[in-house]
Design an enzyme around this catalytic site. Sequence first.
Site, PDB file in Angstrom:
ATOM      1  CG  ASP A 662     -68.250 -62.215   4.900  1.00 13.57           C
ATOM      2  OD1 ASP A 662     -68.262 -61.164   4.560  1.00 13.57           O
ATOM      3  OD2 ASP A 662     -68.786 -62.595   5.946  1.00 13.57           O
ATOM      4  CD  GLU A 705     -69.873 -58.356   6.865  1.00 19.07           C
ATOM      5  OE1 GLU A 705     -71.037 -58.966   6.755  1.00 19.07           O
ATOM      6  OE2 GLU A 705     -69.982 -57.012   6.820  1.00 19.07           O
TER       7      GLU A 705
END
Length: 788
Positions: A662, A705
Amino acid sequence: MNPIVVFVQLCGVLVFAIGIYAWSHRATRGAATFSVFMFFMAVYVLGYSMELTSPDLDGMLFWSKIEYIGTLSFPALYLLFVLDYTGEVRWLTRRNISLLFILPAVFLIVKLFDGQLRLIYSSAWVDESGIIPLLAFSKGPVYYVIASYNLLVTTVANFVLLQKRRTAALLQRRQITIILLAAGTIYLVYLYYLTGIPLVASLKHLDLNPFIYTLWGIAVALAIFRYGMFSFTPIARDTLFEILEDGVIQLDKKAVLMDANPAACKIFNWQVPPIGENAAALFGSWLDTDNLSRDCEPPVKIVTFSNDRTAGYYETKITPLKDEKGEWIGHLIILHDITFQKNIEEGLRESEEKFRRMAETSAVGIYIFDGKRYIVTNPAFTQITGYSAEELNGIDPVSLIHPQHRQMARERVAARLQGEDVPQRYEVMIVTRSGEEKWIDLSTTVITYQGKPASVGTFFDITEQKKLEESLRTSQQLYLSIVEEQTDLICRWLPDTTITFANHAYCEYFGQSKEALLGTRFIEFIPPESGEIVKNAVQSMMRDAVRTLSREDKNISPTGKERWVIWAYQPVFDVQGKLIEFQSVGRDITDRKLAEQALQKANVELAAQLARVEQLQIALLDQAVRDVLTDLFNRRYLQESLDRELARAARDQEPLSLIMLDLDRFKRLNDTYGHKAGDLVLQAVGKLLLSHTRQMDIACRFGGEEFVVILPSSPYEAALARADKLRKAVETISIEYNHSELRTTISAGVACYPQHGENGETLLHAADLALYAAKNAGRNRVMGYHEG
């Protein structure tokens, strides 16, 4: 009693009086330690005066021990005073002070028992050959150790003063010069005393140090009364005068310049402060020196200076200066540079004008919402909603939202205005003034508007995009429906013939369930000679970029009978032209083999149908498995691949690892530079993942993301190393955007089959927990999953 004794006592009283004066100013830095230093020096001087009055050797030796209390203490106290006075207070810890007095305490104990030890005075007697009786002694070994220690400590203190003098202001340099000159005299006299050579023949054993120490005290008193050592704090002057970024000027009562800090010299382009010159000649009309008085209010005004090097705006403040008795002694002028602030104000005016023009001409709807009403809207916003600016000002903004989304919109607006973390971008349906339903891409953030929190947002009409997406979903469903309902055998497979998809007809033909087939190699279901042909066909398609290969193959059906199937193989490429996998479409032509001519027509129809399927699949397959932004596989393909790879790992008894990563603080990056900058970073990370993964690895965008990398046949330790290599590679990403450099880092969690999970859901959950731990541990790191 004799004149010499009286003089020594007067010296002791003078030193003691200096200590009392310093103690009365103990609130000033350095005064308290100097006062204690003087008190112990007074103990030494007064003790020596009592030694001179003693009639016998025992009395002299007793007072000699009293003297040593001062002799052994004031060198260390002198060092403490210097450290305090020069601002080196970081050394004044309890531990350091205790260590400094260990040796003096040991020497004092030796002195108290020197009558038995004979280490300081190896022998002692009364010398009555002079005008007064004096204590005479032979120096023992510890005497020279004490002398060396005192000289060393005093030298260290003087070295600190010398270092401070190099950067001190003029007043403090004068103070330090007086102290050092007095200390130099002490050095000379003390060293002369150690030689044993008498200054006066009739007083050859007279100790000269009390007189010299008194002179040192007088010298310090000169600094006190002449230069105000304890009415002026040098350290404060250094920090608030010399280092202050604002210009500071000191004038006396006659408006004569007394001092100026480096910032003021820079403002007026002075090499050195023109001390002694009149302020009226120096500063011109902006300073009215005729009206300066002890009672003037500290006026503040904006003035502009311009010379060969500087030009700007300065805010000036004039304050009367008073001494400790409240007497007016001059003025302090502070000049604060507000040039940057003025330029910012001008820039803000220009920015506001640019924003106004941009908002008026933008095709994107822009608004500012204070929680109750729209207080700013642009023409595009009114065009999208169908309401005029006046109408928007009088309606409840939430009433624009479609009824099925209104509750969600109210909750998010309230949470955002209260500072809670809610999504800043989402899709919502609105109802226009004419009743038309539109889909809007809504982006919003919280600002301060007129001193209160407000939301600023953009409206982007995505109605046509939504229709296109719906059409795409329909096409995808149609594609799957066609494939599943086909009687032809359809499957997709990797270059090593591992099956990634199989339709119902394919599973039925081979007598296997879809779960059993996924992850297996179909080459195991065909005769060896056919397997070689398939391998050659794969190599040919990969080497020669052949789009389609067809061949007839003989298979063994679940009933054990030989069945003939005509297979069509074709490679599947992504939009970049990279080979993803292969697709096989097979049709049972056993009856045609028995009656070739009867099935010729069916063969032609099959070819035509294959062509239609090829066009449909080429158009839709890439959309089905690829993320548009990053060119990585999408979440759906991840699930298919993970199930397949787990099935193969279980069958081959091999490990399989997952890396879930992430981007750190991605929301902050979006907030700072905008979503376009965020998209650029996501694309750069996607490109990096594609270049840093093996052909057998599967890199996917999991959502937002978050990314997931499937590592077949990779053990846990190797996966951790691979994840850390990816983390370091991401650190090197640098993107130039709008004159800024975009950089990011990742946090990653690693989980491995079978120890952390035996199916896709549990394995993804384990990797997500490890990622969450990496985030909590400070980000930009890799952590593996640890059960419990």
